[in-house]
Design an enzyme around this catalytic site. Structure first.
Site, PDB file in Angstrom:
ATOM      1  N   GLU A   1      -0.730  -3.652  12.032  1.00 56.55           N
ATOM      2  CA  GLU A   1       0.007  -4.885  11.720  1.00 56.55           C
ATOM      3  C   GLU A   1       0.411  -5.722  12.933  1.00 56.55           C
ATOM      4  O   GLU A   1       0.734  -6.899  12.783  1.00 56.55           O
ATOM      5  CB  GLU A   1       1.263  -4.600  10.877  1.00 56.55           C
ATOM      6  CG  GLU A   1       0.944  -4.105   9.475  1.00 56.55           C
ATOM      7  CD  GLU A   1       2.150  -4.086   8.568  1.00 56.55           C
ATOM      8  OE1 GLU A   1       3.296  -4.145   9.072  1.00 56.55           O
ATOM      9  OE2 GLU A   1       1.956  -4.002   7.357  1.00 56.55           O
TER      10      GLU A   1
ATOM     11  N   TRP B   1       0.832  -1.212   0.000  1.00 52.42           N
ATOM     12  CA  TRP B   1       0.000   0.000   0.000  1.00 52.42           C
ATOM     13  C   TRP B   1       0.860   1.252   0.000  1.00 52.42           C
ATOM     14  O   TRP B   1       0.325   2.360   0.120  1.00 52.42           O
ATOM     15  CB  TRP B   1      -0.945  -0.002   1.204  1.00 52.42           C
ATOM     16  CG  TRP B   1      -0.277   0.266   2.540  1.00 52.42           C
ATOM     17  CD1 TRP B   1       0.951  -0.163   2.952  1.00 52.42           C
ATOM     18  CD2 TRP B   1      -0.805   1.031   3.626  1.00 52.42           C
ATOM     19  NE1 TRP B   1       1.208   0.269   4.238  1.00 52.42           N
ATOM     20  CE2 TRP B   1       0.148   1.014   4.673  1.00 52.42           C
ATOM     21  CE3 TRP B   1      -1.994   1.729   3.829  1.00 52.42           C
ATOM     22  CZ2 TRP B   1      -0.049   1.659   5.892  1.00 52.42           C
ATOM     23  CZ3 TRP B   1      -2.190   2.364   5.048  1.00 52.42           C
ATOM     24  CH2 TRP B   1      -1.229   2.332   6.062  1.00 52.42           C
ATOM     25  N   ASP B   2       2.177   1.103  -0.165  1.00 52.92           N
ATOM     26  CA  ASP B   2       3.065   2.241  -0.048  1.00 52.92           C
ATOM     27  C   ASP B   2       2.768   3.338  -1.066  1.00 52.92           C
ATOM     28  O   ASP B   2       3.169   4.489  -0.884  1.00 52.92           O
ATOM     29  CB  ASP B   2       4.524   1.787  -0.178  1.00 52.92           C
ATOM     30  CG  ASP B   2       4.904   0.814   0.929  1.00 52.92           C
ATOM     31  OD1 ASP B   2       4.321  -0.290   0.949  1.00 52.92           O
ATOM     32  OD2 ASP B   2       5.758   1.149   1.763  1.00 52.92           O
TER      33      ASP B   2
ATOM     34  N   LYS C   1       2.529  -1.051  15.935  1.00 52.61           N
ATOM     35  CA  LYS C   1       3.759  -0.960  15.154  1.00 52.61           C
ATOM     36  C   LYS C   1       3.868   0.404  14.493  1.00 52.61           C
ATOM     37  O   LYS C   1       4.936   1.003  14.412  1.00 52.61           O
ATOM     38  CB  LYS C   1       3.766  -2.059  14.082  1.00 52.61           C
ATOM     39  CG  LYS C   1       4.943  -2.010  13.127  1.00 52.61           C
ATOM     40  CD  LYS C   1       4.823  -3.096  12.060  1.00 52.61           C
ATOM     41  CE  LYS C   1       5.950  -3.035  11.059  1.00 52.61           C
ATOM     42  NZ  LYS C   1       5.818  -4.051   9.992  1.00 52.61           N
ATOM     43  N   GLN C   2       2.727   0.904  14.013  1.00 50.44           N
ATOM     44  CA  GLN C   2       2.691   2.170  13.290  1.00 50.44           C
ATOM     45  C   GLN C   2       1.288   2.737  13.406  1.00 50.44           C
ATOM     46  O   GLN C   2       0.403   2.127  13.995  1.00 50.44           O
ATOM     47  CB  GLN C   2       3.050   1.938  11.824  1.00 50.44           C
ATOM     48  CG  GLN C   2       2.138   0.958  11.122  1.00 50.44           C
ATOM     49  CD  GLN C   2       2.642   0.562   9.756  1.00 50.44           C
ATOM     50  OE1 GLN C   2       3.357   1.304   9.100  1.00 50.44           O
ATOM     51  NE2 GLN C   2       2.291  -0.637   9.305  1.00 50.44           N
TER      52      GLN C   2
END
Length: 802
Positions: free
Chosen positions: A488, A349-350, A604-605
């Site tokens: 994630e 998805w970057d 995680k983010q």
């Protein structure tokens, strides 16, 4: 400091992998790591050349499991060139008597320089200068210029140049239990003055051909010594060096594949291109002109030489991965660029972090990337049908044909164990594709794109998420169950027999946004074309009415006046952060202790905070209001604080998002996150991952932070709006963007913004800065005064209400 150069002094074996990734040269079609030409893969060096979209699939047996993975293939190495003084072994930086070793990446011209001075065992001192390019003017060519000077001696110097097919995919340590022998059916030969090497990928059957020409100065009368094997061909020339007089050898290489357009076959095309290629000087001149044009369009000038250098480094690597040449290729956005083998070269998805910057600079590249998704729509539809759903279910990891390439097992290097990987449940990748499709139209105004690629993607993705949403009679709300969010770290409830989480806030709210935007996109298409589109897609009023119902009754959970990441999040335990200070990959640390992040309120983010990255506070409030969740005062700030204190930033994308959401409420904190992500690959912030490939999303995300966040630049139906408040460290900002086919140059400082329009595009464009409107005609320039800088937290910025 030269803000156009990245310089390394001295040979450092421990940092060589990092340097190779950061000194990669590419042109959007292929790229070659900055490995020393004389090097082989030996644990210190890792030569690698990658063609965009060239994948191959192999099956490996690991821990009793058969695992099939598709990888971006490490192609035959075109670089090999080494040399030897009389009676000496071939030069290797690690064993030579180095007097000086210097590498310089010249970003302005796209050239990698290397300077070597060394003394052999007999005391002979030789200097070697090299310049390397991967042509941005001709995407099939690369070249290496090497100039030798005998400083205190005269005599013969042997120079050995090769094309090496004895390469495998082994650039990522944790993948080395998996097969990497993707190349087979090697062959080599000569054609006139050229040498060539051919190989084929094992399962995908892509033929790769290298053809090389050596230009020697002064001319060498003796014929070359030829060494030929099926997988390697080398020629050795002997140069007669005279003390103090330079002598050079230039290697011109063509790389073709059977996937290329306008060729009869890869072999004849490679030989023809190498034969017709000009000499190094002319190649360099054309290459520099191409880079000059790119830098004109990509211009982003900021305060301070070091920050400027780092901004240019990130820009450079984005453009080497996704250049105008990419627009004609069927390729997506590889998360780690064309710089290494991490993530197997897959497309995640970057693009959500990459395309916004490209769309405002190089819309043709962004459009090409979206076409990559459109071409894989049949595979996404098939995946949805197989799951008993409608529409298009795009995979978390994509490669050649759009099948789900997501791994099902993950090797934890801390424990050495292979554990189940459920990341394929990250359905939100479709939301990223839809967001970019809508943003592309909003910026370009390209109705042909919207009525074609845009609407088709939006409708099929909307159908999928609408079919995911199921009405819960008990609550009267639509719910999305069994998915993973961007975080994630959470893939299941503690002790649950099956993976998946319910009502991830990001997924649910962005689904509402998607359904609303899809309806809006359909309404924008002219009536006759819209009727044809709906007929072709089988879209009925009954289906769109259900979308409207979902967009009013979607479930969103809250706790303590904070948006909950998912249903039941508040019941998770708090982590003892004192035990895991500065640990970025908590999932691996906890698994090594037979524990799991599923038990804790850790991330995680950014997950919920992604909402404030993508949506303005105005948009988010409207969605929550229509869902019947009127946001209480301060909910966004409380939500930001809650999750920021529970995030370990195990992804480089995390700092991008946090820099954005803090841009107005905590400028110092925003700047800290910005500088961390700006230099994340340069400093190898994750401890060894950059050597496996740069983090393209983070690199592009930092550029977008400067461009859209700190300027608060938003494309609205009534024009382009800016509400800039520059960080204290950015006292000036100058850039060019393309909006609705017009080029706009924006110059900002703390007191004013000047917008100058070039003589192109539509007759008039509407722009607004802090609510002050102006209509710019071709060639116009307008200065907008800015209000006096206020206390932190005012005025409202991206995603942050007052």
């Amino acid at each position: 400091m030269d803000p156009w150069s990245l310089v390394y002094e001295g040979f450092d074996p421990e940092r060589e992998g990092l340097r190779e990734a950061l000194c990669t040269l590419g042109n959007g079609r292929f790229a070659t790591r900055g490995a020393a030409p004389e090097a082989v893969a030996d644990g210190v060096h890792y030569p690698g050349t990658y063609v965009a979209g060239c994948y191959d699939r192999l099956t490996s047996k690991v821990a009793g499991q058969e695992l099939t993975n598709e990888d971006m293939v490490n192609l035959p190495n075109w670089l090999p060139l080494t040399f030897a003084t009389p009676g000496s072994e071939w030069f290797l930086a690690g064993t030579a008597g180095l007097l000086r070793y210097r590498q310089e990446l010249d970003m302005r011209h796209g050239v990698l320089h290397r300077l070597i001075r060394y003394r052999d065992a007999e005391g002979r001192i030789t200097s070697v200068r090299q310049r390397r390019l991967v042509s941005m003017a001709d995407p099939y060519l690369a070249a290496l210029e090497t100039t030798f000077t005998a400083e205190n001696w005269s005599g013969p110097l042997r120079v050995r140049s090769a094309l090496d097919g004895r390469v495998t995919n082994e650039g990522v340590a944790r993948y080395r239990d998996l097969r990497g022998d993707h190349l087979t059916r090697h062959a080599t030969g000569t054609r006139g003055d050229l040498t060539w090497l051919r190989a084929r990928t094992r399962s995908s059957g892509v033929e790769i051909v290298l053809a090389a020409r050596l230009d020697v100065s002064p001319d060498v009368a003796e014929p070359p010594e030829l060494e030929r094997h099926d997988d390697l061909i080398a020629e050795t020339r002997t140069l007669g060096l005279e003390r103090g007089r330079p002598a050079g050898i230039n290697k011109i290489v063509a790389l073709t594949t059977s996937r290329d357009l306008a060729i009869a076959d890869a072999s004849s095309a490679a030989s023809r291109r190498a034969e017709l290629a000009p000499g190094f000087a002319e190649l360099l001149e054309r290459h520099e002109i191409a880079w000059h044009d790119l830098w004109e369009r990509a211009r982003l000038e900021v305060t301070g030489a070091r920050i400027q250098r780092d901004v240019r480094l990130n820009t450079f690597h984005v453009l080497q991965t996704l250049s105008p040449h990419t627009a004609d290729l069927d390729v997506g956005v590889p998360a780690r660029g064309l710089h290494g083998e991490a993530y197997r070269g897959h497309v995640f998805w970057d693009e959500l972090f990459v395309l916004p910057w490209l769309t405002l600079r190089f819309p043709e590249i962004a459009r090409g990337v979206l076409r990559y998704r459109l071409r894989r729509l049949p595979e996404a539809r098939a995946a949805a049908r197989a799951a008993g759903l409608c529409g298009a279910m795009f995979p978390w990891q994509s490669g050649s044909d759009g099948r789900d390439e997501t791994q099902r097992f993950h090797l934890n290097p801390r424990s050495g164990r292979w554990t189940p990987d459920h990341s394929h449940l990250q359905r939100h990748v479709g939301l990223a594709i839809a967001y970019n499709a809508w943003q592309h139209y909003a910026v370009t105004g390209d109705m042909e794109f919207l009525a074609g690629t845009g609407v088709r993607l939006l409708v099929e993705i909307a159908r999928f998420f609408a079919s995911l949403a199921r009405l819960n009679p008990a609550s009267g709300r639509y719910e999305i169950q069994g998915v993973m969010g961007p975080d994630e770290y959470h893939d299941a409830y503690p002790g649950a027999p099956a993976p998946g989480l319910d009502n991830n806030a990001y997924t649910n709210i962005m689904t509402v946004w998607l359904l609303l935007r899809t309806r809006e996109a359909l309404d924008l298409v002219p009536r006759r074309a819209r009727e044809d589109l709906c007929r072709g897609l089988g879209l009925t009023d009954v289906e769109t009415e259900r979308w409207e119902e979902i967009a009013r009754r979607m479930r969103v959970d809250f706790h303590d006046e904070v948006i909950s990441q998912f249903t039941g999040y508040e019941r998770l335990a708090e982590l003892d952060w004192s035990r895991y200070r500065h640990v970025r990959r908590l999932d691996r640390a906890l698994e090594a202790e037979d524990d799991s992040p599923n038990r804790y309120q850790v991330s995680k983010q950014a997950d919920v905070l992604m909402l404030f990255y993508l949506l303005t506070a105005r948009e988010l409030r409207r969605i929550l209001d229509r869902l019947g969740y009127p946001p209480p005062p301060g909910v966004i700030r409380r939500t930001v604080r809650h999750y920021l204190s529970r995030t370990c930033h195990g992804s480089t994308l995390s700092a991008v998002v946090h820099a954005w959401v803090l841009a107005r409420t905590d400028r110092a904190g925003s700047w800290q996150f910005f500088t961390e992500t700006l230099t994340g690959d340069l400093t190898d912030v994750q401890g060894g991952t950059t050597a496996e490939g740069i983090h393209l999303g983070a690199m592009a995300g930092t550029l977008d932070l400067v461009q859209r966040c700190y300027l608060d630049l938003e494309a609205r139906p009534d024009g382009l709006h800016l509400n800039p408040v520059l960080p204290q460290h950015l006292t000036t900002l100058s850039l060019c963007v393309r909006y609705r086919d017009a080029e706009l140059c924006i110059d900002a400082d703390p007191t004013r913004v000047r917008i100058t329009r070039a003589d192109d595009g539509p007759p008039a464009l509407d722009v607004a800065v802090h609510g002050h409107h102006a209509r710019l005609r071709r060639g116009d320039s307008h200065v907008f005064p800015l209000p006096e800088r206020r206390a932190e937290g005012e005025p409202p910025g991206p995603g942050v209400p007052p």
